[in-house]
Structure formats: C-alpha cells, structure tokens
Design a protein around this motif. Structure first.
Motif, PDB file in Angstrom:
ATOM      1  N   TYR A   1     -17.867  12.031 -34.750  1.00  0.00           N
ATOM      2  CA  TYR A   1     -18.562  12.551 -33.563  1.00  0.00           C
ATOM      3  C   TYR A   1     -19.538  13.664 -33.955  1.00  0.00           C
ATOM      4  O   TYR A   1     -19.378  14.810 -33.525  1.00  0.00           O
ATOM      5  CB  TYR A   1     -17.540  13.070 -32.553  1.00  0.00           C
ATOM      6  CG  TYR A   1     -16.393  12.133 -32.278  1.00  0.00           C
ATOM      7  CD1 TYR A   1     -16.591  10.906 -31.635  1.00  0.00           C
ATOM      8  CD2 TYR A   1     -15.092  12.457 -32.679  1.00  0.00           C
ATOM      9  CE1 TYR A   1     -15.534  10.041 -31.396  1.00  0.00           C
ATOM     10  CE2 TYR A   1     -14.032  11.591 -32.442  1.00  0.00           C
ATOM     11  CZ  TYR A   1     -14.259  10.397 -31.805  1.00  0.00           C
ATOM     12  OH  TYR A   1     -13.213   9.538 -31.563  1.00  0.00           O
ATOM     13  N   PRO A   2     -20.558  13.359 -34.760  1.00  0.00           N
ATOM     14  CA  PRO A   2     -21.470  14.402 -35.252  1.00  0.00           C
ATOM     15  C   PRO A   2     -22.258  15.119 -34.154  1.00  0.00           C
ATOM     16  O   PRO A   2     -22.718  16.245 -34.369  1.00  0.00           O
ATOM     17  CB  PRO A   2     -22.404  13.634 -36.190  1.00  0.00           C
ATOM     18  CG  PRO A   2     -22.344  12.212 -35.718  1.00  0.00           C
ATOM     19  CD  PRO A   2     -20.929  12.014 -35.251  1.00  0.00           C
ATOM     20  N   GLY A   3     -22.411  14.488 -32.987  1.00  0.00           N
ATOM     21  CA  GLY A   3     -23.173  15.104 -31.903  1.00  0.00           C
ATOM     22  C   GLY A   3     -22.311  15.686 -30.811  1.00  0.00           C
ATOM     23  O   GLY A   3     -22.826  16.105 -29.760  1.00  0.00           O
ATOM     24  N   HIS A   4     -21.029  15.736 -31.031  1.00  0.00           N
ATOM     25  CA  HIS A   4     -20.096  16.216 -29.998  1.00  0.00           C
ATOM     26  C   HIS A   4     -20.238  17.732 -29.813  1.00  0.00           C
ATOM     27  O   HIS A   4     -20.459  18.466 -30.777  1.00  0.00           O
ATOM     28  CB  HIS A   4     -18.660  15.883 -30.427  1.00  0.00           C
ATOM     29  CG  HIS A   4     -17.646  16.051 -29.348  1.00  0.00           C
ATOM     30  ND1 HIS A   4     -17.132  17.275 -28.986  1.00  0.00           N
ATOM     31  CD2 HIS A   4     -17.039  15.131 -28.540  1.00  0.00           C
ATOM     32  CE1 HIS A   4     -16.253  17.117 -28.014  1.00  0.00           C
ATOM     33  NE2 HIS A   4     -16.176  15.835 -27.723  1.00  0.00           N
ATOM     34  N   PRO A   5     -20.102  18.226 -28.570  1.00  0.00           N
ATOM     35  CA  PRO A   5     -20.169  19.676 -28.327  1.00  0.00           C
ATOM     36  C   PRO A   5     -19.105  20.467 -29.095  1.00  0.00           C
ATOM     37  O   PRO A   5     -19.259  21.673 -29.298  1.00  0.00           O
ATOM     38  CB  PRO A   5     -19.936  19.789 -26.811  1.00  0.00           C
ATOM     39  CG  PRO A   5     -20.341  18.469 -26.261  1.00  0.00           C
ATOM     40  CD  PRO A   5     -19.982  17.461 -27.312  1.00  0.00           C
ATOM     41  N   GLY A   6     -18.042  19.803 -29.506  1.00  0.00           N
ATOM     42  CA  GLY A   6     -16.976  20.490 -30.219  1.00  0.00           C
ATOM     43  C   GLY A   6     -17.246  20.708 -31.694  1.00  0.00           C
ATOM     44  O   GLY A   6     -16.422  21.326 -32.391  1.00  0.00           O
ATOM     45  N   VAL A   7     -18.386  20.248 -32.195  1.00  0.00           N
ATOM     46  CA  VAL A   7     -18.701  20.391 -33.621  1.00  0.00           C
ATOM     47  C   VAL A   7     -18.733  21.857 -34.032  1.00  0.00           C
ATOM     48  O   VAL A   7     -18.233  22.235 -35.098  1.00  0.00           O
ATOM     49  CB  VAL A   7     -20.038  19.698 -33.951  1.00  0.00           C
ATOM     50  CG1 VAL A   7     -20.551  20.128 -35.333  1.00  0.00           C
ATOM     51  CG2 VAL A   7     -19.870  18.182 -33.915  1.00  0.00           C
ATOM     52  N   GLU A   8     -19.329  22.706 -33.193  1.00  0.00           N
ATOM     53  CA  GLU A   8     -19.419  24.127 -33.534  1.00  0.00           C
ATOM     54  C   GLU A   8     -18.031  24.727 -33.746  1.00  0.00           C
ATOM     55  O   GLU A   8     -17.795  25.432 -34.741  1.00  0.00           O
ATOM     56  CB  GLU A   8     -20.142  24.903 -32.429  1.00  0.00           C
ATOM     57  CG  GLU A   8     -20.296  26.382 -32.747  1.00  0.00           C
ATOM     58  CD  GLU A   8     -20.872  27.181 -31.594  1.00  0.00           C
ATOM     59  OE1 GLU A   8     -21.031  28.409 -31.763  1.00  0.00           O
ATOM     60  OE2 GLU A   8     -21.139  26.607 -30.527  1.00  0.00           O
ATOM     61  N   TYR A   9     -17.119  24.435 -32.836  1.00  0.00           N
ATOM     62  CA  TYR A   9     -15.762  24.976 -32.974  1.00  0.00           C
ATOM     63  C   TYR A   9     -15.066  24.421 -34.210  1.00  0.00           C
ATOM     64  O   TYR A   9     -14.361  25.155 -34.921  1.00  0.00           O
ATOM     65  CB  TYR A   9     -14.928  24.643 -31.740  1.00  0.00           C
ATOM     66  CG  TYR A   9     -13.467  25.004 -31.915  1.00  0.00           C
ATOM     67  CD1 TYR A   9     -13.058  26.333 -31.909  1.00  0.00           C
ATOM     68  CD2 TYR A   9     -12.510  24.012 -32.140  1.00  0.00           C
ATOM     69  CE1 TYR A   9     -11.722  26.674 -32.104  1.00  0.00           C
ATOM     70  CE2 TYR A   9     -11.176  24.345 -32.342  1.00  0.00           C
ATOM     71  CZ  TYR A   9     -10.793  25.672 -32.318  1.00  0.00           C
ATOM     72  OH  TYR A   9      -9.473  26.000 -32.523  1.00  0.00           O
TER      73      TYR A   9
END
Length: 275
Positions: free
Chosen positions: A104-112
């Motif tokens: 999921y490279p574009g998921h909003p959770g990537v930052e976390y």
C-alpha cells in the motif's frame, strides 16, 4: 540440573509457548467465525487497549486472512506492526511494516509506518539513562541506528510537514551524532592497537561524512596522533592546524584521549516519547 535435563526443560517450555500461541489463534478463529470485519477489529482494539498483545495479534491476523481486500485488512496490518513493536518483537514488526509499504505505497498510513520503523531500532541515550547504565550507545553495533536513520530520513523527505516530521528531525540529529561517534570509537580502537592507517581512514570518514558533529574534534586529534605515529609530521601538523581552527578551546592537546567523553549534546528528550 544436568545439561540433558536443562535442554529437555527448555524444549518443554518452548513447546508450551507454541501451543499457547496456537490455541489463542484457534480460540479467536472459533469465536469470530460469524463475525464481521468491524466486529473483529473492535475486539482487536479492545485487546490492544488492555495490553493483551497475543490476543490482539490473533484478532488482527483473522481479519487479514478472512477479509484480505478490505480497508480493515489494511488497518489491521498497521496495528499488527504496532502490536509486535509493543510486544518486543522487532523483527515481526519490521516485516509487517515492509509488507505494508510494499502493498500500500499510497496509503495515508505510510507516514506512521515509516515513523514506527524508525522507532523500532532507535534507542535514545539521554543523560538520565546513561547515568544509570553507564553505557555509551555509540559503542554498540550501529546497524540498527543506521536503519533508524534511513526510515526517519525517508519520512522527513516524503512528509516534511507531516505529523511526525518534527520528532523525526530531532531523532535524526541525535542519530547523526551517535553514528559519527561510533566511527570515532572504531578509529580510536585501531589507533590504540597500532593500526594507524585504519584509524586515519575512520577518522577521515567522520570529517568527510558528518557536518557539525562534536565527534569531529576527537576524530581530528586521532588523525594527528596517527600521522605522528607513522612519522608523517607534515600531515600531523595539518591535522593539528585544522583541529585548532575548528576547536580553538580543545582540551585534547593537553588531556589526551583519556579526557572525559562528553560528546553528546545534552538537549532535552522531553516530548519524544508521546506515542
């Protein structure tokens, strides 16, 4: 207890642990057989809040297995990484994070997830901790620190104004200082054993690769000593000149390598550990 009996006891304990883990998953699978994804996820969250990591992991695993293409499966992978981190399973946590970042490279959770990946191998050496353990973190294997640096660097690069950017930058500042000091420790190790060329190479790496670190002072002094030991007065003089230019109040010229190693900037780590 004999060695044979001790080995048998250890095997029995490990077998019991495996059975317990397996039974937890089986109990959860049986319990949730007719549950929806939201129901299982809510149960997982309750287990997380209660610190029941194995049970939480079983619920989250059930979601990923039975609802693999749902938004709950994506969120469950994030929570699995967190649970593994809290349950002192760094390898599992890292594996879950890497799987998430790949899927999921574009998921909003990537930052976390990048932030969590940085935390897994980040071990802050506050003056408080050092005063109790007496351990200099720069003397440990820097592999984990470099992994932490890579994760926080990627986070800051991709999310410069994100929720975790400020904290990541603070940690990066410490990591740079600590990794640089590790290189100096290695340089000193070589110098004390008469491997002067190796010592010079390590010390030069600090000067070349790190900017504005306090470890540079010790690195330059080790370079000076090593060149002197190799009977290269011109290079030794150059190292001394650069040392005095950058650190005019250096105490190494009088105190030598055995002077106090007060290389860590004593900034307050307050506010780092809010997650």
């Amino acid at each position: 207890m004999s060695k044979k009996l001790l080995n048998a006891a250890l095997l029995a304990a490990l077998s019991g642990l495996m059975v317990a883990c397996s039974s937890t998953q089986e109990v959860v699978d049986d319990e949730t057989i007719e549950w929806t994804a939201p129901q299982i996820y809510n149960a997982a969250r309750e287990s997380v809040r209660g610190g029941e990591w194995k049970k939480a992991r079983a619920y989250l695993s059930a979601i990923e297995t039975r609802f693999p293409y749902s938004s709950y499966a994506q969120q469950s992978l994030i929570d699995q990484a967190y649970v593994d981190f809290k349950d002192d399973e760094p390898e599992k946590a890292t594996a879950a994070i890497d799987r998430f970042l790949q899927m999921y490279p574009g998921h909003p959770g990537v930052e976390y997830m990048l932030y969590l990946k940085g935390l897994i191998t980040f071990t802050p050496p506050s003056a408080f901790l050092n005063s109790y353990t007496g351990q200099d973190p720069s003397e440990r294997d820097p592999k984990g620190l470099r992994q932490s640096y890579a994760a926080f660097s990627e986070l800051v690069k991709r999310f410069p104004d994100g929720k975790y950017a400020r904290d990541a930058k603070l940690r990066l500042s410490w990591l740079v200082s600590t990794i640089a000091q590790n290189e100096v420790n290695v340089a000193e190790y070589y110098y004390r054993r008469g491997a002067y060329v190796a010592a010079i190479n390590r010390a030069q790496a600090v000067i070349r690769d790190f900017t504005g670190v306090t470890a540079a002072e010790r690195a330059l002094y080790i370079m000076m000593l090593s060149y002197d030991a190799l009977h290269k007065p011109e290079q030794a003089s150059d190292a001394r000149r650069v040392l005095l230019q950058n650190f005019p109040n250096t105490e190494y010229l009088e105190g030598g390598l055995d002077k106090d190693k007060s290389w860590i900037d004593h900034f307050s780590p307050k506010g780092w550990f809010t997650n």
